[in-house]
Design a protein around this motif. Structure first.
Motif, PDB file in Angstrom:
ATOM      1  N   GLY A 261     -44.444   0.075 -35.545  1.00 15.70           N
ATOM      2  CA  GLY A 261     -43.229  -0.258 -34.804  1.00 15.70           C
ATOM      3  C   GLY A 261     -43.265   0.373 -33.417  1.00 15.70           C
ATOM      4  O   GLY A 261     -43.014  -0.290 -32.404  1.00 15.70           O
ATOM      5  N   HIS A 262     -43.615   1.664 -33.351  1.00 14.26           N
ATOM      6  CA  HIS A 262     -43.794   2.302 -32.034  1.00 14.26           C
ATOM      7  C   HIS A 262     -44.843   1.532 -31.245  1.00 14.26           C
ATOM      8  O   HIS A 262     -44.707   1.322 -30.046  1.00 14.26           O
ATOM      9  CB  HIS A 262     -44.272   3.747 -32.208  1.00 14.26           C
ATOM     10  CG  HIS A 262     -43.203   4.698 -32.635  1.00 14.26           C
ATOM     11  ND1 HIS A 262     -42.044   4.891 -31.921  1.00 14.26           N
ATOM     12  CD2 HIS A 262     -43.118   5.545 -33.700  1.00 14.26           C
ATOM     13  CE1 HIS A 262     -41.291   5.807 -32.533  1.00 14.26           C
ATOM     14  NE2 HIS A 262     -41.924   6.217 -33.614  1.00 14.26           N
ATOM     15  N   GLY A 263     -45.902   1.124 -31.958  1.00 15.33           N
ATOM     16  CA  GLY A 263     -47.023   0.443 -31.297  1.00 15.33           C
ATOM     17  C   GLY A 263     -46.607  -0.883 -30.668  1.00 15.33           C
ATOM     18  O   GLY A 263     -46.923  -1.148 -29.502  1.00 15.33           O
TER      19      GLY A 263
ATOM     20  N   ALA B  20     -36.018   5.705 -28.716  1.00 14.33           N
ATOM     21  CA  ALA B  20     -37.451   5.720 -29.000  1.00 14.33           C
ATOM     22  C   ALA B  20     -37.780   5.326 -30.436  1.00 14.33           C
ATOM     23  O   ALA B  20     -38.872   4.865 -30.728  1.00 14.33           O
ATOM     24  CB  ALA B  20     -38.035   7.094 -28.686  1.00 14.33           C
ATOM     25  N   GLU B  21     -36.832   5.484 -31.365  1.00 11.03           N
ATOM     26  CA  GLU B  21     -37.136   5.179 -32.768  1.00 11.03           C
ATOM     27  C   GLU B  21     -36.699   3.768 -33.189  1.00 11.03           C
ATOM     28  O   GLU B  21     -36.829   3.407 -34.354  1.00 11.03           O
ATOM     29  CB  GLU B  21     -36.483   6.219 -33.687  1.00 11.03           C
ATOM     30  CG  GLU B  21     -37.053   7.620 -33.553  1.00 11.03           C
ATOM     31  CD  GLU B  21     -38.548   7.702 -33.846  1.00 11.03           C
ATOM     32  OE1 GLU B  21     -39.037   6.939 -34.691  1.00 11.03           O
ATOM     33  OE2 GLU B  21     -39.222   8.516 -33.189  1.00 11.03           O
ATOM     34  N   THR B  22     -36.172   2.990 -32.239  1.00  8.43           N
ATOM     35  CA  THR B  22     -35.606   1.692 -32.626  1.00  8.43           C
ATOM     36  C   THR B  22     -36.613   0.816 -33.361  1.00  8.43           C
ATOM     37  O   THR B  22     -36.376   0.367 -34.488  1.00  8.43           O
ATOM     38  CB  THR B  22     -35.083   0.953 -31.382  1.00  8.43           C
ATOM     39  OG1 THR B  22     -34.250   1.844 -30.662  1.00  8.43           O
ATOM     40  CG2 THR B  22     -34.290  -0.276 -31.782  1.00  8.43           C
ATOM     41  N   ALA B  23     -37.771   0.569 -32.738  1.00 12.77           N
ATOM     42  CA  ALA B  23     -38.724  -0.373 -33.324  1.00 12.77           C
ATOM     43  C   ALA B  23     -39.423   0.215 -34.543  1.00 12.77           C
ATOM     44  O   ALA B  23     -39.793  -0.509 -35.471  1.00 12.77           O
ATOM     45  CB  ALA B  23     -39.752  -0.774 -32.275  1.00 12.77           C
ATOM     46  N   SER B  24     -39.620   1.527 -34.565  1.00 13.09           N
ATOM     47  CA  SER B  24     -40.314   2.153 -35.693  1.00 13.09           C
ATOM     48  C   SER B  24     -39.455   2.106 -36.949  1.00 13.09           C
ATOM     49  O   SER B  24     -39.917   1.730 -38.025  1.00 13.09           O
ATOM     50  CB  SER B  24     -40.679   3.592 -35.340  1.00 13.09           C
ATOM     51  OG  SER B  24     -39.537   4.302 -34.937  1.00 13.09           O
ATOM     52  N   VAL B  25     -38.182   2.460 -36.801  1.00 11.97           N
ATOM     53  CA  VAL B  25     -37.283   2.434 -37.957  1.00 11.97           C
ATOM     54  C   VAL B  25     -37.049   0.991 -38.411  1.00 11.97           C
ATOM     55  O   VAL B  25     -36.972   0.705 -39.605  1.00 11.97           O
ATOM     56  CB  VAL B  25     -35.952   3.143 -37.611  1.00 11.97           C
ATOM     57  CG1 VAL B  25     -34.917   2.936 -38.702  1.00 11.97           C
ATOM     58  CG2 VAL B  25     -36.203   4.630 -37.400  1.00 11.97           C
TER      59      VAL B  25
ATOM     60  N   ALA C 274     -46.025   1.316 -41.290  1.00 14.37           N
ATOM     61  CA  ALA C 274     -45.033   0.392 -40.732  1.00 14.37           C
ATOM     62  C   ALA C 274     -44.270   1.047 -39.582  1.00 14.37           C
ATOM     63  O   ALA C 274     -43.992   0.419 -38.555  1.00 14.37           O
ATOM     64  CB  ALA C 274     -44.059  -0.051 -41.816  1.00 14.37           C
ATOM     65  N   HIS C 275     -43.955   2.324 -39.748  1.00 10.33           N
ATOM     66  CA  HIS C 275     -43.204   3.076 -38.733  1.00 10.33           C
ATOM     67  C   HIS C 275     -44.016   3.183 -37.431  1.00 10.33           C
ATOM     68  O   HIS C 275     -43.538   2.831 -36.355  1.00 10.33           O
ATOM     69  CB  HIS C 275     -42.887   4.469 -39.292  1.00 10.33           C
ATOM     70  CG  HIS C 275     -42.088   5.328 -38.370  1.00 10.33           C
ATOM     71  ND1 HIS C 275     -40.727   5.520 -38.517  1.00 10.33           N
ATOM     72  CD2 HIS C 275     -42.436   6.050 -37.282  1.00 10.33           C
ATOM     73  CE1 HIS C 275     -40.289   6.315 -37.559  1.00 10.33           C
ATOM     74  NE2 HIS C 275     -41.315   6.661 -36.794  1.00 10.33           N
ATOM     75  N   GLU C 276     -45.253   3.652 -37.568  1.00  8.47           N
ATOM     76  CA  GLU C 276     -46.064   3.860 -36.354  1.00  8.47           C
ATOM     77  C   GLU C 276     -46.412   2.534 -35.676  1.00  8.47           C
ATOM     78  O   GLU C 276     -46.497   2.458 -34.459  1.00  8.47           O
ATOM     79  CB  GLU C 276     -47.317   4.668 -36.674  1.00  8.47           C
ATOM     80  CG  GLU C 276     -47.049   6.070 -37.239  1.00  8.47           C
ATOM     81  CD  GLU C 276     -46.106   6.911 -36.383  1.00  8.47           C
ATOM     82  OE1 GLU C 276     -45.994   6.662 -35.167  1.00  8.47           O
ATOM     83  OE2 GLU C 276     -45.452   7.820 -36.946  1.00  8.47           O
TER      84      GLU C 276
END
Ligand SMILES: [Zn+2]
Length: 592
Positions: free
Chosen positions: A384-386, A407-412, A380-382
């Motif tokens: 989000g980055h994707g 940078a971590e907004t969408a992954s988290v 789910a985290h990766e």
């Protein structure tokens, strides 16, 4: 079972990066990029002083294409290598790419330098051109160090002397700490000894901690001397470059305003009680009165539940789609179009990551999926980055990536969506507690610990500037003081622990850096909490935020989803989320 039911079958297809070909295309692409870069240099060297708006649009467009072509080759070689790092052919290709990329960078360096040399008035005039949306923020931020630069001969002297100055001290520190030997049953490295703090046995944890303390004694004075030297080196640097305080240069590098960093720190230090409550609960779960510093990583519950690949995929896609159907569709492309490499295999790089690659292709995700619930959250985290990378690709190569702090907004966010699903579907209090424990301890490590370390750094930098050199004992006092401020009565700080500041590489290598972890993580959690309170209206703003990539400053990007990063109240929201999970953990523990 269809082929994609087993993670073993889920391999990415890298030919998308090289026009359907394979390794043989990589060198062709590099030659193409280098040829175009040479022509670019021929055409534009010395031209920026007189270029007009249209000319700048043309130059930047060509530069974007050169980076895109080279980026395809670099991405292919790097990703191909990641799936089998033992293959000499793949290793050789990475080496080739590195050599050519260095040549490319040197060929194009003149452009950055000439751009930095222009006057502010001329830059404002040029950036007024409407066609520059795809690179305006990039061009502006590229000049942000300008007020802090010195004359060319001065810069040259500083750069040359830094090799035998700060650079040499930093390297010595690294060499000293990596040769630290800890006497356990056998001699072990520091990392191995620190990993034993996660042992279920309290005796093992305590003995390992004592062994680490003994191992930190030889050379402690030398490491304190190095730290002192680097503190004064940074003070000198900041004075010469006219930075107003110890953290100013780091904030500028992160594109974070002083106000937003102060708001973050004040919100987190004001809520230390969240971590303390967790440590108290943990003590009772472990059956001890009060944790000591060496107990904090003790395991409380084993999570043995297995999740197969199709279930993981459905869980994550469902979580994404229930928030936003558009995001769910985008996430499913990663599975349908072979953008993911899932299994653990011989020679494959460990861990997980998402590679943005270049805007003209698409991102890729690497996993080592082993079917633990933790692996579902990693997926789910990766992803989000994707989806962030895919949505921001329309911004083009200069604005696709965000500053570090965003940078971590969408992954988290994606991880939080999925976490909710996993928690709902956890059958027992023990399973819920295991999930919640991992989540809360993750937040403590990335948010609270980093802010306590930032408080320690602030004290030592300030004291070196205002008072003078710090003794080994003084470093230990300030370390213990900032740790005790954090733990309150929830954790005993042993005397042994007082020298544990002395191996942390960040303090030496990148002063001021630690808060960035807390900033990125808590920003993302606070944005997620805003979604929970705002409801459906949030989706469009969130998609716009992701689609904006790094085309604006973090504070302007935050404004898209209606948040003010300079307001401590915004940061509190993420902490509220941690507190609610803590309450859920307390409930699950009571039901055990
Ligand atoms: Zn991440």
């Amino acid at each position: 079972m269809s082929p994609s039911d087993s993670p073993e079958q889920v391999r990415w297809q890298l030919s998308d990066l090289v026009g359907g070909g394979g390794r043989e295309q990589v060198e062709e692409l590099l030659d193409d990029a280098l040829g175009r870069a040479a022509a670019f240099a021929q055409r534009y060297r010395g031209a920026l002083a007189t270029i007009d708006g249209d000319g700048l649009v043309e130059a930047m467009s060509e530069l974007a294409e050169i980076h895109d072509v080279a980026g395809r080759a670099e991405s292919f070689a790097g990703l191909d290598f990641a799936t089998d790092t033992t293959d000499p052919e793949r290793g050789a290709l990475v080496a080739l790419v590195q050599e050519r990329s260095t040549t490319l960078a040197t060929t194009l360096l003149f452009f950055e330098l000439e751009w930095a040399a222009l006057s502010d008035e001329r830059v404002d005039e040029l950036l007024g051109h409407a066609g520059l949306d795809f690179c305006r923020h990039h061009l502006r931020t590229a000049r942000r160090y300008r007020p802090h630069l010195m004359s060319e001969p001065e810069e040259l002297i500083l750069a040359e002397k830094s090799l035998s100055g700060a650079g040499a001290w930093t390297r010595l520190f690294g060499e000293l700490t990596s040769s630290i030997e800890v006497e356990l049953e056998q001699t072990a490295t520091l990392d191995v000894a620190l990993a034993r703090l996660a042992s279920p046995s309290r005796d093992v944890r305590q003995q390992s901690a004592q062994a680490v303390t003994r191992a930190l004694q030889p050379g402690l004075r030398t490491r304190a001397f190095i730290f002192n030297t680097l503190l004064v080196d940074k003070a000198t640097d900041d004075r010469l470059r006219r930075y107003p305080h110890w953290l100013a240069a780091r904030n500028l590098a992160n594109e974070a305003s002083d106000e937003s960093v102060a708001a973050l720190v004040s919100a987190v230090t004001g809520r230390y009680e969240i971590a303390r409550r967790w440590y108290r609960l943990k003590a009772s779960l472990l059956g001890i009165d009060r944790l000591a510093d060496y107990d904090r990583s003790a395991p409380i519950a084993a999570d043995e539940e297995h999740v197969d690949w199709p279930t993981a995929r459905e869980l994550v896609l469902d979580a994404y789609a229930s928030f936003s159907p558009a995001l769910g569709d985008l996430a499913s492309r990663f599975f349908d179009e072979n953008w993911i490499d899932a299994p653990s295999s011989h020679g494959k790089q460990g861990g997980a990551f998402c590679a943005y690659t270049v805007p003209s292709v698409h991102p890729y995700v690497l996993l080592n999926f082993a079917g633990r619930r933790h692996d579902v959250l990693v997926l789910a985290h990766e992803l989000g980055h994707g989806v962030h990378a895919a949505l921001a690709s329309a911004q083009g190569i200069f604005h696709q990536g965000t500053p570090l702090t965003l940078a971590e907004t969408a992954s988290v966010f994606g991880e939080a969506l999925t976490f909710g699903r996993l928690l709902e579907s956890s059958p027992t209090p023990a399973a819920r507690l295991a999930l919640l424990a991992e989540d809360i301890e993750g937040a403590i490590a990335t948010v609270f610990r980093q802010v306590t370390m930032n408080r320690f750094e602030r004290l030592v930098h300030t004291e070196r500037r205002e008072v003078g050199e710090l003794s080994v004992e003084r470093f230990g006092e300030l370390w213990a003081q900032t740790q005790e401020e954090f733990f309150g009565d929830s954790v005993t700080v042993t005397d042994d622990y007082r020298c544990w500041w002395s191996y942390i590489p960040h303090f030496i290598n990148t002063p001021g850096y630690v808060y960035a972890y807390a900033y990125g993580q808590l920003l993302a959690m606070s944005v997620y909490d805003r979604y929970l309170t705002q409801g459906p209206g949030f989706e469009q703003n969130y998609l716009e935020l992701l689609s904006s990539g790094g085309s604006r400053s973090p504070e302007e990007l935050g404004a898209i989803v209606g948040v003010d990063l300079r307001d401590p109240g915004f940061w509190e929201r993420g902490l509220d989320l941690v507190e609610r999970r803590l309450e859920a953990a307390e409930e699950a523990a009571a039901a055990l």
